[in-house]
Design a protein around this motif. Structure first.
Motif, PDB file in Angstrom:
ATOM      1  N   VAL A 228       0.842  -1.203   0.000  1.00 51.42           N
ATOM      2  CA  VAL A 228       0.000   0.000   0.000  1.00 51.42           C
ATOM      3  C   VAL A 228       0.870   1.242   0.000  1.00 51.42           C
ATOM      4  O   VAL A 228       2.000   1.223   0.494  1.00 51.42           O
ATOM      5  N   TYR A 229       0.316   2.321  -0.592  1.00 46.25           N
ATOM      6  CA  TYR A 229       1.034   3.600  -0.560  1.00 46.25           C
ATOM      7  C   TYR A 229       0.035   4.734  -0.377  1.00 46.25           C
ATOM      8  O   TYR A 229      -1.153   4.607  -0.680  1.00 46.25           O
ATOM      9  N   VAL A 230       0.553   5.861   0.138  1.00 40.79           N
ATOM     10  CA  VAL A 230      -0.284   7.011   0.481  1.00 40.79           C
ATOM     11  C   VAL A 230       0.062   8.174  -0.430  1.00 40.79           C
ATOM     12  O   VAL A 230       1.233   8.532  -0.587  1.00 40.79           O
ATOM     13  N   GLY A 231      -0.973   8.777  -1.035  1.00 39.92           N
ATOM     14  CA  GLY A 231      -0.822   9.991  -1.829  1.00 39.92           C
ATOM     15  C   GLY A 231      -1.641  11.111  -1.228  1.00 39.92           C
ATOM     16  O   GLY A 231      -2.406  10.899  -0.279  1.00 39.92           O
ATOM     17  N   TYR A 258      12.341   1.653  -3.188  1.00 41.12           N
ATOM     18  CA  TYR A 258      12.146   2.876  -2.411  1.00 41.12           C
ATOM     19  C   TYR A 258      12.142   2.564  -0.921  1.00 41.12           C
ATOM     20  O   TYR A 258      11.249   2.982  -0.175  1.00 41.12           O
ATOM     21  N   GLN A 259      13.167   1.866  -0.477  1.00 39.16           N
ATOM     22  CA  GLN A 259      13.289   1.552   0.943  1.00 39.16           C
ATOM     23  C   GLN A 259      13.468   2.801   1.783  1.00 39.16           C
ATOM     24  O   GLN A 259      13.141   2.819   2.970  1.00 39.16           O
ATOM     25  N   ALA A 264       6.549   3.780   9.020  1.00 39.82           N
ATOM     26  CA  ALA A 264       6.428   3.099  10.309  1.00 39.82           C
ATOM     27  C   ALA A 264       5.288   3.754  11.088  1.00 39.82           C
ATOM     28  O   ALA A 264       4.947   4.917  10.842  1.00 39.82           O
ATOM     29  N   GLY A 265       4.690   3.015  11.998  1.00 34.45           N
ATOM     30  CA  GLY A 265       3.618   3.572  12.813  1.00 34.45           C
ATOM     31  C   GLY A 265       4.093   4.800  13.569  1.00 34.45           C
ATOM     32  O   GLY A 265       5.186   4.802  14.143  1.00 34.45           O
ATOM     33  N   ALA A 287       2.294   0.300   8.659  1.00 34.00           N
ATOM     34  CA  ALA A 287       3.748   0.089   8.743  1.00 34.00           C
ATOM     35  C   ALA A 287       4.189  -0.816   7.608  1.00 34.00           C
ATOM     36  O   ALA A 287       3.570  -1.844   7.327  1.00 34.00           O
ATOM     37  N   GLY A 288       5.258  -0.413   6.923  1.00 29.76           N
ATOM     38  CA  GLY A 288       5.741  -1.168   5.772  1.00 29.76           C
ATOM     39  C   GLY A 288       5.205  -0.647   4.459  1.00 29.76           C
ATOM     40  O   GLY A 288       5.658  -1.058   3.390  1.00 29.76           O
ATOM     41  N   GLY A 289       4.228   0.279   4.524  1.00 32.43           N
ATOM     42  CA  GLY A 289       3.712   0.898   3.316  1.00 32.43           C
ATOM     43  C   GLY A 289       4.666   1.956   2.790  1.00 32.43           C
ATOM     44  O   GLY A 289       5.781   2.128   3.299  1.00 32.43           O
ATOM     45  N   ASN A 290       4.223   2.700   1.778  1.00 30.76           N
ATOM     46  CA  ASN A 290       5.105   3.682   1.160  1.00 30.76           C
ATOM     47  C   ASN A 290       4.319   4.931   0.777  1.00 30.76           C
ATOM     48  O   ASN A 290       3.157   5.076   1.150  1.00 30.76           O
TER      49      ASN A 290
END
Length: 403
Positions: A228-231, A258-259, A264-265, A287-290
């Protein structure tokens, strides 16, 4: 039972083009909210000085003007003056025996609008692979019926509705001003609590092991079971985390490149780019998303700052003013990573930060509740207004008893 008459006997379509007369006449528009009026300078559709309006339709004061694509939503009204309107609109001359105020109330009533909606062609349909545009045919409008109301009763209904809707409209305007005042008070409350402290730059409050960074440049198509990723469009609340189920996903292979921007929470996310200024706090389930390239991860040092306090600072008038000054004069108004990193952050003690954050949570919640209650009041007032009009024009209310 009230007799009825077909609208074709009351309304005659006019398709006269303005020609050279267009230069001397105002350009009128039709709205669901205000009926027919002049286009204002702030309207995005206002004509340019060089725009040729000779093919626009001519309407006279007292003509009925209809936006055929939105008529079923109430986008119609009586022209208050001579003018020109879009060729896509319909212009109809109103029979002299009809009170135009009564006709306008009848045509914008919930009863009539619902009838129009049933006549509109193409809603949700396709034709030869193309989406059809919903449009009210004037012949279908003319096939509709209206109550056969004597002229004196039409005037009485119009007078009654003018009086009663004006009272409701005044009440709505007062409540809208109250909402504006509450929103201004909300902004001022936040700003006042943050004044009077020494400031530092946001970048100095970030974990050096996880520096501020934007995210994935090209996320690609959604992938089942992907990362998952956030825009910017995913950030909807003041510090609230987006819900995992609502987020898009990218391929693990893309995310792996893209590490640097893995979430993270407890991380703070800030939107940059043209849709800048939205702020969220990452929940543990993300957590673990991007991120996308128009969002920045801010991993705060919790020994220096309280997360919720920083959220309020980033949402404050002081921060908004700072960002506006920094990007002033730019061709495209965009917040970038560098400007975000330099954002001034007040730095009282951690204990004081927590006190301020808790206070602002409490005070803004109270103001938000008042705004929500006022908005609900306005909604109910508008429903009352619509019901009042429908009852009067359909004969459910005898206005002679209301004098």
């Amino acid at each position: 039972m009230i007799d009825s008459i077909r609208l074709k006997w009351l309304l005659t379509e006019s398709d006269v083009r303005a020609g050279a007369e267009a230069e001397a006449l105002p350009l009128l528009s039709v709205s669901i909210s205000w009926g027919v009026r002049r286009r204002e300078a702030s309207d995005t559709t206002t004509r340019a000085a060089s725009e040729d309006l000779s093919n626009y339709k001519l309407c006279r004061a007292g003509d009925l003007v209809i936006n055929r694509m939105r008529a079923f939503q109430g986008a119609l009204g009586i022209a208050p003056e001579d003018g020109v309107v879009s060729p896509d609109y319909a212009v109809l001359r109103v029979d002299a025996t009809v009170d135009k105020r009564w006709l306008n109330y009848f045509l914008t009533s919930g009863f009539t609008v619902a009838t129009m909606a049933s006549l509109v062609r193409g809603i949700g349909g396709t034709e030869a692979g193309n989406v059809r545009t919903p449009r009210l045919n004037i012949s279908e409008l003319q096939s509709m019926t209206a109550p056969l109301v004597p002229a004196d009763e039409q005037r009485a209904i119009a007078d009654y509705l003018d009086r009663e809707t004006a009272r409701i409209d005044t009440l709505i305007e007062e409540q809208q001003r109250l909402i504006e005042m509450l929103r201004e008070r909300r902004v001022a409350t936040i700003a006042e609590e943050l004044n009077g402290y020494d400031v530092t730059r946001l970048r100095r409050l970030v974990d050096r092991e996880r520096p501020m960074t934007y995210g994935i440049l090209q996320c690609g198509p959604p992938v089942d079971g992907g990362v998952v990723y956030v825009g910017p469009s995913d950030i909807v609340g003041e510090g609230r985390s987006p819900e995992r189920v609502a987020l898009r996903t990218t391929a693990p292979e893309i995310a792996a490149a893209y590490q640097r921007s893995v979430l993270a929470g407890g991380d703070v996310i800030v939107s940059i780019g043209p849709a800048y200024g939205k702020v969220a706090v990452v929940s543990d389930e993300l957590a673990g998303g991007n991120l996308t390239q128009d969002t920045v991860r801010v991993a705060l040092r919790h020994d220096l700052v309280d997360t919720r306090f920083v959220v309020w600072v980033l949402l404050s008038r002081q921060t908004t003013d700072y960002w506006d000054r920094e990007i002033m004069g730019a061709t495209f108004r965009r917040l970038n990573l560098g400007t975000l990193a330099k954002t001034p952050i007040p730095l009282p003690s951690l204990e004081e930060q927590r006190r301020i954050a808790a206070y602002l949570d409490q005070q803004t919640a109270k103001i938000d509740m008042l705004i929500a209650e006022t908005e609900r009041f306005i909604e109910l007032a508008r429903e009352r207004r619509a019901a009042l009009i429908t009852a009067a024009v359909t004969g459910q209310t005898d206005v002679r008893e209301m004098v």
